[in-house]
Design a protein around this motif. Structure first.
Motif, PDB file in Angstrom:
ATOM      1  N   GLY A  32      89.356  54.392  38.655  1.00 56.96           N
ATOM      2  CA  GLY A  32      88.916  54.510  40.041  1.00 56.96           C
ATOM      3  C   GLY A  32      87.419  54.495  40.211  1.00 56.96           C
ATOM      4  N   GLY A  33      86.674  54.646  39.117  1.00 53.98           N
ATOM      5  CA  GLY A  33      85.220  54.612  39.199  1.00 53.98           C
ATOM      6  C   GLY A  33      84.629  53.224  39.082  1.00 53.98           C
ATOM      7  N   ILE A  34      85.488  52.211  38.898  1.00 52.20           N
ATOM      8  CA  ILE A  34      85.014  50.829  38.738  1.00 52.20           C
ATOM      9  C   ILE A  34      85.069  50.119  40.079  1.00 52.20           C
ATOM     10  CG2 ILE A  34      85.328  48.693  37.461  1.00 52.20           C
ATOM     11  CD1 ILE A  34      84.645  51.224  35.800  1.00 52.20           C
ATOM     12  N   PRO A  35      83.968  49.509  40.526  1.00 49.12           N
ATOM     13  CA  PRO A  35      83.938  48.894  41.857  1.00 49.12           C
ATOM     14  C   PRO A  35      84.771  47.625  41.987  1.00 49.12           C
ATOM     15  CG  PRO A  35      81.886  48.468  40.697  1.00 49.12           C
ATOM     16  CD  PRO A  35      82.656  49.432  39.850  1.00 49.12           C
ATOM     17  N   GLY A  36      85.059  46.930  40.881  1.00 53.46           N
ATOM     18  CA  GLY A  36      85.805  45.679  40.951  1.00 53.46           C
ATOM     19  C   GLY A  36      87.287  45.900  41.201  1.00 53.46           C
ATOM     20  N   PRO A  37      88.058  44.825  41.345  1.00 58.12           N
ATOM     21  CA  PRO A  37      89.502  44.933  41.560  1.00 58.12           C
ATOM     22  C   PRO A  37      90.184  45.648  40.394  1.00 58.12           C
ATOM     23  CG  PRO A  37      88.721  42.691  41.961  1.00 58.12           C
ATOM     24  CD  PRO A  37      87.586  43.430  41.331  1.00 58.12           C
ATOM     25  N   ALA A  38      91.331  46.277  40.672  1.00 54.17           N
ATOM     26  CA  ALA A  38      92.082  46.966  39.625  1.00 54.17           C
ATOM     27  C   ALA A  38      92.417  46.001  38.500  1.00 54.17           C
ATOM     28  CB  ALA A  38      93.354  47.565  40.221  1.00 54.17           C
ATOM     29  N   GLY A  39      92.150  46.430  37.262  1.00 51.07           N
ATOM     30  CA  GLY A  39      92.433  45.587  36.110  1.00 51.07           C
ATOM     31  C   GLY A  39      91.398  44.527  35.837  1.00 51.07           C
ATOM     32  N   SER A  40      90.267  44.573  36.528  1.00 51.45           N
ATOM     33  CA  SER A  40      89.245  43.535  36.349  1.00 51.45           C
ATOM     34  C   SER A  40      88.482  43.693  35.041  1.00 51.45           C
ATOM     35  CB  SER A  40      88.256  43.557  37.518  1.00 51.45           C
ATOM     36  OG  SER A  40      87.607  44.820  37.623  1.00 51.45           O
ATOM     37  N   GLU A  41      88.526  44.866  34.428  1.00 50.62           N
ATOM     38  CA  GLU A  41      87.860  45.074  33.149  1.00 50.62           C
ATOM     39  C   GLU A  41      88.546  46.184  32.374  1.00 50.62           C
ATOM     40  OE1 GLU A  41      84.152  47.740  33.173  1.00 50.62           O
ATOM     41  OE2 GLU A  41      83.981  46.676  35.082  1.00 50.62           O
ATOM     42  N   ARG A  42      88.443  46.090  31.060  1.00 48.81           N
ATOM     43  CA  ARG A  42      88.982  47.148  30.198  1.00 48.81           C
ATOM     44  C   ARG A  42      87.966  48.268  30.099  1.00 48.81           C
ATOM     45  NH1 ARG A  42      92.100  46.386  24.651  1.00 48.81           N
ATOM     46  NH2 ARG A  42      93.819  46.804  26.079  1.00 48.81           N
ATOM     47  N   VAL A  43      88.444  49.484  30.308  1.00 49.14           N
ATOM     48  CA  VAL A  43      87.583  50.664  30.263  1.00 49.14           C
ATOM     49  C   VAL A  43      87.999  51.530  29.091  1.00 49.14           C
ATOM     50  CG1 VAL A  43      86.848  52.720  31.513  1.00 49.14           C
ATOM     51  CG2 VAL A  43      87.284  50.605  32.758  1.00 49.14           C
ATOM     52  N   LEU A  44      87.029  51.973  28.304  1.00 45.53           N
ATOM     53  CA  LEU A  44      87.286  52.902  27.216  1.00 45.53           C
ATOM     54  C   LEU A  44      86.820  54.287  27.639  1.00 45.53           C
ATOM     55  CD1 LEU A  44      85.965  50.796  24.193  1.00 45.53           C
ATOM     56  CD2 LEU A  44      88.355  51.134  24.856  1.00 45.53           C
ATOM     57  N   TRP A  45      87.598  55.311  27.296  1.00 51.86           N
ATOM     58  CA  TRP A  45      87.183  56.668  27.633  1.00 51.86           C
ATOM     59  C   TRP A  45      87.651  57.652  26.569  1.00 51.86           C
ATOM     60  CZ3 TRP A  45      90.843  60.529  28.540  1.00 51.86           C
ATOM     61  CH2 TRP A  45      92.157  60.116  28.806  1.00 51.86           C
ATOM     62  N   ARG A  46      86.999  58.805  26.546  1.00 48.75           N
ATOM     63  CA  ARG A  46      87.361  59.862  25.602  1.00 48.75           C
ATOM     64  C   ARG A  46      87.016  61.206  26.217  1.00 48.75           C
ATOM     65  NH1 ARG A  46      83.819  59.262  21.232  1.00 48.75           N
ATOM     66  NH2 ARG A  46      82.590  61.040  21.925  1.00 48.75           N
ATOM     67  N   LEU A  47      87.898  62.159  26.049  1.00 48.74           N
ATOM     68  CA  LEU A  47      87.653  63.517  26.522  1.00 48.74           C
ATOM     69  C   LEU A  47      87.234  64.370  25.338  1.00 48.74           C
ATOM     70  CD1 LEU A  47      87.834  65.582  28.882  1.00 48.74           C
ATOM     71  CD2 LEU A  47      90.182  66.036  28.121  1.00 48.74           C
ATOM     72  N   ASP A  48      86.041  64.940  25.406  1.00 47.72           N
ATOM     73  CA  ASP A  48      85.547  65.847  24.367  1.00 47.72           C
ATOM     74  C   ASP A  48      85.627  67.269  24.893  1.00 47.72           C
ATOM     75  OD1 ASP A  48      85.057  63.695  22.793  1.00 47.72           O
ATOM     76  OD2 ASP A  48      82.868  63.873  22.774  1.00 47.72           O
ATOM     77  N   ALA A  49      86.485  68.064  24.264  1.00 47.35           N
ATOM     78  CA  ALA A  49      86.681  69.446  24.713  1.00 47.35           C
ATOM     79  C   ALA A  49      86.393  70.410  23.579  1.00 47.35           C
ATOM     80  CB  ALA A  49      88.101  69.635  25.240  1.00 47.35           C
ATOM     81  N   ASP A  50      85.305  70.165  22.847  1.00 43.80           N
ATOM     82  CA  ASP A  50      84.903  71.092  21.784  1.00 43.80           C
ATOM     83  C   ASP A  50      84.755  72.505  22.343  1.00 43.80           C
ATOM     84  OD1 ASP A  50      83.627  68.337  21.628  1.00 43.80           O
ATOM     85  OD2 ASP A  50      83.580  68.935  19.532  1.00 43.80           O
ATOM     86  N   ASP A  51      84.091  72.579  23.496  1.00 44.47           N
ATOM     87  CA  ASP A  51      84.002  73.832  24.240  1.00 44.47           C
ATOM     88  C   ASP A  51      84.960  73.705  25.423  1.00 44.47           C
ATOM     89  OD1 ASP A  51      83.435  76.041  25.764  1.00 44.47           O
ATOM     90  OD2 ASP A  51      81.263  75.737  25.809  1.00 44.47           O
ATOM     91  N   PRO A  52      86.134  74.346  25.367  1.00 45.05           N
ATOM     92  CA  PRO A  52      87.121  74.176  26.443  1.00 45.05           C
ATOM     93  C   PRO A  52      86.616  74.622  27.801  1.00 45.05           C
ATOM     94  CG  PRO A  52      87.729  75.996  24.987  1.00 45.05           C
ATOM     95  CD  PRO A  52      86.595  75.284  24.327  1.00 45.05           C
ATOM     96  N   ARG A  53      85.549  75.420  27.836  1.00 46.09           N
ATOM     97  CA  ARG A  53      84.985  75.850  29.118  1.00 46.09           C
ATOM     98  C   ARG A  53      84.034  74.823  29.701  1.00 46.09           C
ATOM     99  NH1 ARG A  53      82.506  81.385  27.029  1.00 46.09           N
ATOM    100  NH2 ARG A  53      81.798  79.842  25.493  1.00 46.09           N
ATOM    101  N   ARG A  54      83.593  73.868  28.875  1.00 44.46           N
ATOM    102  CA  ARG A  54      82.652  72.849  29.336  1.00 44.46           C
ATOM    103  C   ARG A  54      83.018  71.489  28.742  1.00 44.46           C
ATOM    104  NH1 ARG A  54      81.863  76.540  32.059  1.00 44.46           N
ATOM    105  NH2 ARG A  54      79.916  77.520  32.721  1.00 44.46           N
ATOM    106  N   PRO A  55      84.195  70.943  29.051  1.00 48.84           N
ATOM    107  CA  PRO A  55      84.556  69.628  28.510  1.00 48.84           C
ATOM    108  C   PRO A  55      83.725  68.519  29.137  1.00 48.84           C
ATOM    109  CG  PRO A  55      86.213  70.388  30.066  1.00 48.84           C
ATOM    110  CD  PRO A  55      85.251  71.514  29.898  1.00 48.84           C
ATOM    111  N   HIS A  56      83.598  67.434  28.397  1.00 45.53           N
ATOM    112  CA  HIS A  56      82.873  66.253  28.877  1.00 45.53           C
ATOM    113  C   HIS A  56      83.757  65.024  28.753  1.00 45.53           C
ATOM    114  CE1 HIS A  56      79.340  68.878  28.250  1.00 45.53           C
ATOM    115  NE2 HIS A  56      78.762  68.127  29.167  1.00 45.53           N
ATOM    116  N   LEU A  57      83.663  64.161  29.733  1.00 46.74           N
ATOM    117  CA  LEU A  57      84.368  62.893  29.738  1.00 46.74           C
ATOM    118  C   LEU A  57      83.365  61.778  29.472  1.00 46.74           C
ATOM    119  CD1 LEU A  57      86.885  61.118  30.389  1.00 46.74           C
ATOM    120  CD2 LEU A  57      86.171  61.228  32.802  1.00 46.74           C
ATOM    121  N   PHE A  58      83.628  60.968  28.440  1.00 45.10           N
ATOM    122  CA  PHE A  58      82.786  59.818  28.114  1.00 45.10           C
ATOM    123  C   PHE A  58      83.534  58.547  28.498  1.00 45.10           C
ATOM    124  CE2 PHE A  58      81.032  63.124  25.502  1.00 45.10           C
ATOM    125  CZ  PHE A  58      79.678  62.832  25.401  1.00 45.10           C
ATOM    126  N   VAL A  59      82.837  57.613  29.139  1.00 38.30           N
ATOM    127  CA  VAL A  59      83.464  56.373  29.608  1.00 38.30           C
ATOM    128  C   VAL A  59      82.529  55.202  29.334  1.00 38.30           C
ATOM    129  CG1 VAL A  59      84.631  55.219  31.512  1.00 38.30           C
ATOM    130  CG2 VAL A  59      84.487  57.719  31.505  1.00 38.30           C
TER     131      VAL A  59
END
Length: 266
Positions: A32-59
């Protein structure tokens, strides 16, 4: 162009709990963060929750994203600080060269392909029964579940991915203490055959959820690898950075991220 984003997640909000508990829901928020049409590009992401109180999402995206909806639903929209850091990926790609070393992190889904599972599930048994007369039946993709198998899957494939994992810089164990070496065998000889590598698995997880809340259940195993790598083939390595590694990319696997190697103490 290519962009790498890091988004802060507030785990106490209702919206974030849905994202953190279901990779399918997180995938929807990411695309949903990509401005182009749905499926217009492949997105890679990873959730880092080393600190469960402060997780980070990488995209990693090919177009410049907008994470306003994620911040409003699952972040700290009124707090200080940078809620979503979006950086041009080109400066990192320009550093890729043969022999260059980086610290790395990768969450991947180690799998194997087989024609006959040892203990088929009901769905697999049905597929086996239906393909009796088929000469070119598609095999089964099964997740590796043990640390040894997951680490073996990773190390067996680094060459084709354009990098290798250097041998560990720690001192070898004394004779008789190294579990790989029979007592009386010189440790130096064993190190040449099967040296310890600069990689470790920091997290292992089993994921299971249904698409759209019903119907087919998606189940896979993931492992997070961290360590140090050395580039051997810049072209192949750059391709893995941009295209990801292994299956289950839509559900948070495959994104390889790099950092400068910490200075070694002399």
């Amino acid at each position: 162009m290519t962009y790498l984003s890091r988004i802060r997640i507030n785990p106490l909000r209702a919206g974030s709990r849905r994202l953190l508990s279901n990779p399918r829901v997180m995938h929807g928020a990411v695309t949903g963060g990509i401005p182009g049409p749905a499926g217009s590009e492949r997105v890679l992401w990873r959730l880092d929750a080393d600190d469960p109180r402060r997780p980070h999402l990488f995209v990693l995206t090919r177009s410049k994203p907008d994470w306003t909806h994620v911040i409003e639903q699952a972040g700290w929209p009124d707090a200080d600080g940078e809620h979503a850091a979006v950086r041009d990926y080109a400066p990192l790609l320009r550093q890729i060269a043969a022999g260059r070393e980086f610290a790395f992190r990768l969450t991947a889904s180690p799998v194997q392909n087989t024609q006959m599972p040892n203990t088929p599930t009901p769905a697999q048994a049905a597929r086996l029964a239906a393909r009796i007369d088929s000469k070119r039946a598609r095999g089964f993709r099964l997740g590796h579940r043990t640390v040894a198998a997951q680490l073996g899957w990773f190390l067996d494939r680094t060459e084709r991915w354009g990098f290798d994992i250097p041998a560990s810089r720690t001192d070898p164990a004394a004779p008789g203490l190294d579990p790989r070496t029979p007592e009386g065998t010189p440790v130096a000889a064993s190190q040449n055959i099967n040296p310890f590598r600069e990689v470790r698995i920091t997290q292992r997880q089993r994921h299971s959820f249904t698409k759209s809340g019903k119907g087919h259940r998606v189940t896979f195993h993931s492992a997070t690898f961290e360590g140090r790598l050395r580039v051997t083939d810049p072209t192949a390595f750059t391709a893995r950075l941009l295209e990801g590694i292994g299956p289950s990319k839509a559900y948070g696997c495959g994104l390889l991220t790099l950092a400068p190697v910490p200075a070694q103490k002399g």
